[in-house]
Each structure stands twice: as C-alpha cells, then as structure tokens.
Design a protein around this motif. Structure first.
Motif, short mmCIF file in Angstrom:
data_model
loop_
_atom_site.label_atom_id
_atom_site.label_comp_id
_atom_site.label_asym_id
_atom_site.label_seq_id
_atom_site.Cartn_x
_atom_site.Cartn_y
_atom_site.Cartn_z
N ALA A 1 0.89 -1.17 0.00
CA ALA A 1 0.00 0.00 0.00
C ALA A 1 0.91 1.21 0.00
O ALA A 1 2.03 1.14 0.51
N MET A 2 0.45 2.29 -0.61
CA MET A 2 1.34 3.44 -0.74
C MET A 2 0.64 4.71 -0.28
O MET A 2 -0.54 4.91 -0.55
N VAL A 3 1.39 5.55 0.41
CA VAL A 3 0.89 6.87 0.80
C VAL A 3 1.65 7.89 -0.04
O VAL A 3 2.88 7.92 -0.03
N PHE A 4 0.89 8.70 -0.78
CA PHE A 4 1.51 9.64 -1.71
C PHE A 4 1.81 10.98 -1.04
O PHE A 4 1.14 11.36 -0.09
N GLN A 5 2.76 11.68 -1.62
CA GLN A 5 3.11 13.01 -1.11
C GLN A 5 1.89 13.93 -1.16
O GLN A 5 1.65 14.72 -0.26
N SER A 6 1.11 13.82 -2.25
CA SER A 6 -0.07 14.68 -2.40
C SER A 6 -1.28 14.08 -1.70
O SER A 6 -2.37 14.63 -1.79
N TYR A 7 -1.11 12.95 -1.04
CA TYR A 7 -2.16 12.16 -0.37
C TYR A 7 -3.05 11.45 -1.39
O TYR A 7 -3.55 10.38 -1.12
N ALA A 8 -3.31 12.07 -2.56
CA ALA A 8 -4.14 11.46 -3.61
C ALA A 8 -5.48 11.00 -3.08
O ALA A 8 -5.95 9.92 -3.40
N LEU A 9 -6.13 11.81 -2.24
CA LEU A 9 -7.48 11.47 -1.77
C LEU A 9 -8.47 11.90 -2.84
O LEU A 9 -8.38 13.01 -3.34
N TYR A 10 -9.40 11.02 -3.18
CA TYR A 10 -10.37 11.36 -4.22
C TYR A 10 -11.29 12.47 -3.70
O TYR A 10 -11.99 12.27 -2.71
N PRO A 11 -11.29 13.63 -4.36
CA PRO A 11 -12.00 14.78 -3.79
C PRO A 11 -13.51 14.61 -3.77
O PRO A 11 -14.19 15.27 -3.00
N HIS A 12 -14.04 13.71 -4.62
CA HIS A 12 -15.49 13.58 -4.69
C HIS A 12 -16.01 12.52 -3.73
O HIS A 12 -17.20 12.29 -3.66
N MET A 13 -15.11 11.87 -3.00
CA MET A 13 -15.57 10.83 -2.07
C MET A 13 -15.37 11.30 -0.63
O MET A 13 -14.47 12.06 -0.33
N THR A 14 -16.23 10.80 0.27
CA THR A 14 -16.05 11.09 1.69
C THR A 14 -14.83 10.31 2.19
O THR A 14 -14.31 9.43 1.50
N VAL A 15 -14.42 10.66 3.39
CA VAL A 15 -13.30 9.96 4.01
C VAL A 15 -13.61 8.46 4.07
O VAL A 15 -12.77 7.62 3.74
N TYR A 16 -14.85 8.14 4.44
CA TYR A 16 -15.27 6.73 4.55
C TYR A 16 -15.05 6.02 3.21
O TYR A 16 -14.47 4.93 3.16
N ASP A 17 -15.50 6.66 2.14
CA ASP A 17 -15.38 6.03 0.82
C ASP A 17 -13.93 5.98 0.35
O ASP A 17 -13.51 5.03 -0.31
N ASN A 18 -13.17 7.01 0.68
CA ASN A 18 -11.75 7.01 0.33
C ASN A 18 -11.03 5.84 0.98
O ASN A 18 -10.28 5.12 0.33
N VAL A 19 -11.28 5.70 2.28
CA VAL A 19 -10.58 4.64 3.01
C VAL A 19 -11.03 3.27 2.50
O VAL A 19 -10.22 2.36 2.36
N GLY A 20 -12.32 3.16 2.17
CA GLY A 20 -12.84 1.86 1.76
C GLY A 20 -12.74 1.57 0.27
O GLY A 20 -13.19 0.51 -0.18
N PHE A 21 -12.11 2.47 -0.48
CA PHE A 21 -12.12 2.34 -1.94
C PHE A 21 -11.49 1.02 -2.41
O PHE A 21 -12.06 0.30 -3.24
N GLY A 22 -10.32 0.71 -1.85
CA GLY A 22 -9.63 -0.52 -2.25
C GLY A 22 -10.46 -1.75 -1.92
O GLY A 22 -10.52 -2.71 -2.69
N LEU A 23 -11.13 -1.72 -0.77
CA LEU A 23 -11.94 -2.87 -0.35
C LEU A 23 -13.15 -3.02 -1.26
O LEU A 23 -13.56 -4.13 -1.60
N LYS A 24 -13.71 -1.87 -1.68
CA LYS A 24 -14.85 -1.90 -2.57
C LYS A 24 -14.45 -2.53 -3.91
O LYS A 24 -15.17 -3.37 -4.46
N LEU A 25 -13.28 -2.13 -4.41
CA LEU A 25 -12.79 -2.69 -5.67
C LEU A 25 -12.55 -4.19 -5.53
O LEU A 25 -12.75 -4.95 -6.46
N ALA A 26 -12.12 -4.60 -4.33
CA ALA A 26 -11.84 -6.02 -4.11
C ALA A 26 -13.12 -6.78 -3.80
O ALA A 26 -13.07 -7.97 -3.46
N ARG A 27 -14.28 -6.08 -3.89
CA ARG A 27 -15.58 -6.68 -3.60
C ARG A 27 -15.65 -7.30 -2.22
O ARG A 27 -16.22 -8.39 -2.02
N THR A 28 -15.04 -6.63 -1.25
CA THR A 28 -15.14 -7.11 0.12
C THR A 28 -16.59 -6.95 0.58
O THR A 28 -17.23 -5.96 0.26
N ASP A 29 -17.04 -7.92 1.32
CA ASP A 29 -18.40 -7.91 1.87
C ASP A 29 -18.63 -6.61 2.65
O ASP A 29 -17.75 -6.12 3.35
N LYS A 30 -19.86 -6.06 2.50
CA LYS A 30 -20.12 -4.72 3.00
C LYS A 30 -19.88 -4.59 4.51
O LYS A 30 -19.28 -3.62 4.98
#
Lengths: 361, 294
Positions: free
Chosen positions: A78-107
């Motif tokens: 996992a990587m933390v970028f200098q610019s943070y690269a947080l998706y501006p259109h998503m909430t913190v919750y969605d940002n943090v969970g983005f990878g899990l969502k892509l991996a189809r982790t159970d809700k």
C-alpha cells in the motif's frame, strides 16, 4: 511475513540511467528510509517497488515472490503519496474503503475494517467529510488509513510529511513511528529530510545519483559515514570539511595538519597512507569546543544564540567558513577571535577519492 | 471581539475603474441595446421604417402558429439528442486522445477540424452525401447490402439526421473541453487507484468520470444552448422540411421574418430567449449543485 530483496535493480528512461544497480535487503517489520537529495532516484526506486515504474533490469522480490511483472494490486503493498491522492469527490469513509470496494469485500466486513482503521488513526469523527473539509494533518491520516485497511505486507511512503508545517510534521512523525510499532509491518519511507530519516528508520539507505552510498543504522551513518557524500548529507548542521596533509603515521594513528589546523592525531586505517598524502578531514559542528590550547583558530562572523546552545559561523585563516555548535549560551561578538579544540576521537578522514578511512572497529 | 475587515474589501482595485469602459461600451452597444430594443419591437407592428405599439398581440399570434408546438418539440429533441451525443462521444474521444496512442496530436487535429468549417458548407456537403439515391452514404451502405434510409426526406428521420451532422461538426469542441478536463486530473489519483486494485475501466468510472465533471457541465451547457438555438444547419439542410417535420423555433421565426412579420419574428425570439432561460438555468443549477468539492 514479507521482507524485500532488491537485486541489481536498474532503471533507465530512454538512454538516461536513473537507478544504477541497487542491491538491498529489507527484513520483515523493518522501517527503511530512502534518503538523498532531489533527483537522486529515491522516489523512482520506491515507485519501482510499488509497480508504478517498470524495472529495466534486475530482480525485485517481495516475500518469496519475484514481483518484476506483478501488477501493483497483487504485490501486497500500500502506498501513501506526497499529495495524499485522496479522491476529492468521495467522503473519508469512501476514500478509506475504496480498495476494499474494488476487491468486492463484503459490506459488513468493509465497514468493520474502515472503522477499525479510523479508530487506530483517531479519525472516526471525520468519516463523513470530504477531503476539502480536512486540514493537512487530517488528510495525511486519511491517506494512511487508506493504506492500513488493505492490511498490506509492505507500506510505501513517498515523502508523506513534506506538505505539512514544521510542528505538525513532528507530531505525524511520532505517530508514524508508533504506527510502525503497533502494526509491525515492513515500511519503506522516502524523504529528503534527514531528521525524518534519523528519527524513524531502523535502517537508512542513502542514495545519490541512482547509486546507494551507504546502508546502515542511523547512528552508524552519523558516526561512521562511508564517504564524503554521506558525511555531508547526514547530520544537521552539516559536517565541516578541511583539506589536510599527512604529517606523520604511527601505527593506527595519523597526524594531519593544514593552514587552519595546527595538528590533529586521528585513529584511521593507515595501511595505504604515506606522509604528504592529501586527505579531507571531517569534523561535526558539535565536536568542537572552546579551549585556549585548541588547534583551530578563527574569527567569529555570525552568532545565533538559541539559549541551550550557540551556533557560531567561524571564518578560518584560509578563508573557509566552519560552523561550530557550542553547548550553553555564549555572548560572542562578531570579529572576536576564537580558539577551539577538535574532539579527535570523533573526526573522520577521507581519502582523495572521498572514501572514509575509519579504522575497523 | 474586534471586527476584522476582509482584506479583499478594503484593498483598492489594481486597475482604475474607467479601464472597464471600452468593454462596457462595446457590450452595451452590441448586446444590451439590441436585447432591449428587441424586447420593445416584439410589442409592436414593425415594418423596419415605422412601428406601432400593439401590446402582446405578437405573442398571442406567435402561439397560435399551427406548427409552433411541433417546432418547440423538435427544438427540445434536437438539443437533447445533439448535446447528449456530444457529451458521450466527446468524452470517449477525449479518453482515447489522452491515452498513449500513435499519432495522438494528428488525431486531435482531425477531431477538431470540423469545428473550423463553415456550418452552411457542412450542411450543403452533408445534404449531398445524404441524398437518398445518389448520396455517398447510401451508396456505401448499398455496397454492404444495406438499403439506406431517406436521411433528409423521411419526415421521421430528417430532424435526427441534421442533429447527427451537428454532432459530427460540434463533437471536436466537446472533445477539446474534455481533453482539458482530463489532463488536469493529477496522475496520483490513477496511481493510487491502481495500487488499490483498480482496473482501467474502474479508474474511468471512479476517477475520470467524477473528476472531469466540470468539463461535463461546460459541454452540456454549451451544446444544449447551441442545440436550442440551432438554425443555420437546419436551414442549409432541410429548411424545416419535409413539410414542417424538422422545423425548430429558430426556423419558424426565420420564416416569419422572411414573410415580413418583423414584430412577430422578434416576439418569437423573445420566446426562444425565455425558453432557453427556463430550460438552461435549472439545468445548470442542478449540474452545479453537487460540485461541492475542491
């Protein structure tokens, strides 16, 4: 359990070599810091480990897998970028969970992991906010949260603190150190700030011009730099250097002198030395003290009184300027003459090629 | 607590106030004056040389026009179809033209080229190409064994055919706007998504699409307004025909103007102006509402 093994890694852009053969081994749970000046290749090396840059030649092993051609998502990183690269259109919750969502982790599982990460990073109250509603430090935390939820075997940090102000940087540095203790994962961290490197690292890798200059524990790099570059780069304020010539050799001791320094006798690897050789003497600003019988004399050109210590800029007879850090407060005036003793046990000699002549321990 | 005056309010403007005068004069003479004059003339019986005030009679007559409703519906269909296709095709072309493909710069020019060509020229060319029997399009289709439709002579198809030509001509501008929007998205987002396990398709859905929303808003607004006002292409290709099948409000207005009903056609323009306002203002408010991020 994942360590890393880098074997003769090369990277070229067109005809331009950027990484020129890096060998490195990182054991599981180690905190390794890549440090070096701008353009030294440290970020490129990190991005090669992440899979964001192709490897021109050499081998990258993560755990027991050869990862040269493995997609970033399958590398267990996992990587933390200098610019943070947080998706501006998503909430913190969605940002943090983005990878899990892509991996189809159970809700439910996803929700649990996001909240766990938020609890570890003390940002539960921020989960509904958008990145634009966060301060720099909070964004940093979210970026780390996004890395934590994926439970990677290796964390990669690309200058994560460089966008924060000085005070916050110190706080976040401590939090990162604590996070490393708590998670026990392997962490690779890129910075150009050697204070960050010294405070965080189990192991520092000093890079310059795409070549590893030295690998070692922070204090080893400080006390026993392998060459002039490391000596000058590690330690703040910078090490002072002077051209000296060998006056005499006596077993493992060599006496050197220059126009500015009457004579210093230093323990060194004297095998290849002879009287008259030109060497470079390195003395850290903290290893000079006021002494009426000292071997160094100079005129004060600038004084910074910090209370607990005094920084003095010293003009030497040869015209060179040395920096001296004196313990305690000294009321010195510009142009005042100062006689200083050099702590001979702590100085380092470098040969004409810039390699250190430290005696074997 | 002491009141802190905002620095923006207390700071004098960088330039003297009269600097804006030249622009204000041009805008006033060329835009404001005609707008208000047309508002006045829409309330008159106007023969270019004299005008008599008749209140709202022109508007009453305009709405009694038998093919007005058809024209209104056509206008909205035309605007929705052309702007919708420009958004979709513009975005797809922009994604293609920002990816690492060969001859990217050349292809960008090719896509933009139709924007530079005169609309009437494009209309005439496509009228020839779309000829039901001798047009190149149908001849090409015939070679594939497909019987091409009567693009501009079929009343059910004429309006859509013109809208498609409008898309061909205008998609280059939409593409350029989207390219600007896409290249402004920091690469870090894509890299972070890749590390998070995103496929190229997921990166498009979760990163490109939401982050080029400002470009989407611009393209929709511009092309929708353009579609509602459309006249030149319709006139060059079908003159509102066959019959009144492809008449839009603007072509209805032009026909009234040709017939010498200047006051009436000016009233039609005012109606068109109001229609655009009624449709576009809520649309842009809706599109801009969720743009609460950076």
């Amino acid at each position: 359990m994942a360590g890393l093994e880098l074997k003769a890694l090369h990277k070229t852009y067109g005809q331009v070599p950027v990484i020129k053969g890096v060998d490195l081994s990182v054991s599981h749970g180690e905190f390794v810091v890549f440090v070096g000046p701008s353009g030294c290749g440290k970020s490129t090396l990190l991005r090669m480990i992440a899979g964001l840059e192709d490897i021109t030649s050499g081998e990258l092993w993560i755990g027991d897998r050869l990862c040269n051609a493995v997609e970033p998502r399958d590398r267990g990183i996992a990587m933390v970028f200098q610019s943070y690269a947080l998706y501006p259109h998503m909430t913190v919750y969605d940002n943090v969970g983005f990878g899990l969502k892509l991996a189809r982790t159970d809700k439910a599982e996803r929700d649990r992991k996001i909240r766990d990460a938020a609890r570890i990073l003390q940002m539960e109250h921020l989960l509904d906010r958008k990145p634009s509603q966060l301060s720099g430090g909070q964004r940093q935390r979210v970026a780390i949260g996004r890395a934590i939820v994926r439970q990677p075997e290796v964390f990669l940090f690309d200058e994560p603190l460089s966008n924060l102000d000085a005070a916050l940087r110190v706080d976040m540095r401590m939090e990162l150190a604590k996070l490393h203790q708590d998670l026990g994962s392997t962490m690779i961290y890129v910075t150009h700030d050697q204070v960050e490197a010294m405070t965080l690292a189990d192991k520092i890798v000093v890079l310059n011009g795409g070549v590893v200059q030295q690998v070692g524990a922070p204090i080893d790099l400080y006390q026993r730099p392998a060459n002039l570059f490391v000596a000058g780069f590690i330690g703040s304020p910078k090490m002072n250097f002077a051209e000296v010539s060998v006056q005499s050799i006596n077993g493992g001791m060599v006496t050197v002198a220059s126009k500015d320094i009457s004579a210093v006798t230093v323990a060194a690897d004297t095998k290849s030395l002879k009287v008259g050789d030109r060497l470079t003497l390195g003395v850290r600003p903290h290893h000079l003290s006021m002494d009426a019988s000292g071997t160094l004399v100079g005129g004060v050109s600038l004084v910074e009184r910090l209370g607990n210590e005094t920084n003095v800029s010293l003009r030497l007879p040869s015209g060179a300027t040395w920096l001296v850090v004196l313990d305690g407060d000294h009321n010195l005036r510009p142009a005042q003459a100062l006689q200083l003793a050099i702590d001979a046990e702590k100085v380092v000699l470098f040969d004409a090629a810039g390699q250190s002549l430290l005696a074997a321990m | 607590m002491a009141r802190v005056q905002s620095p923006a309010r207390s700071r004098p403007s960088t330039y003297p106030g009269w600097f804006f005068l030249p622009a204000a004069i041009i805008y006033g003479v060329l835009f404001l004056l005609p707008t208000f004059a047309s508002l006045y003339f829409s309330l008159t019986r106007w023969t270019l040389f004299n005008s008599t005030f008749i209140g709202l009679d022109n508007f009453a007559q305009f709405f009694r026009e038998p093919f007005l409703i058809k024209g209104l519906i056509n206008t909205v269909i035309y605007a929705v179809v052309s702007s919708g296709l420009k958004v979709v095709l513009g975005l797809l072309l922009a994604v293609l033209l920002t990816s690492q493909i060969a001859a990217r710069g050349y292809l960008r020019s090719v896509v933009f080229f139709p924007v530079l060509v005169s609309t009437v020229g494009v209309g005439i060319t496509f009228t020839v190409l779309m000829h039901p029997t001798q047009g190149m399009i149908n001849e090409g289709l015939a070679m594939l064994g497909i019987k091409g439709p009567g693009w501009l002579v079929d009343p059910n198809l004429a309006l859509i055919s013109v809208a498609l030509v409008d898309v061909w001509k205008g998609v280059g501008l939409a593409t350029v706007i989207y390219i600007a929007g896409i290249v402004a998205i920091p690469q870090d987002y894509y890299e972070a998504a890749r590390i998070d396990g995103s496929t190229p398709w997921q990166s498009f859905i979760y990163v490109t699409l939401p982050l080029c929303r400002p470009a989407t808003v611009t393209v929709i607004t511009l092309s929708f307004i353009g579609g509602l006002r459309t006249f030149d292409l319709i006139w060059a290709m079908t003159r509102g025909g066959p019959g009144f099948a492809s008449d839009t409000i603007a072509s209805v207005i032009y026909k009234q103007y040709q017939a010498g009903f200047y006051g009436l056609s000016t009233a039609g323009n005012v109606v068109l102006f109001v229609l655009i306002g009624v449709l576009v203002v809520p649309l842009t408010m809706l599109l801009n509402r969720k743009e609460g991020h950076e």
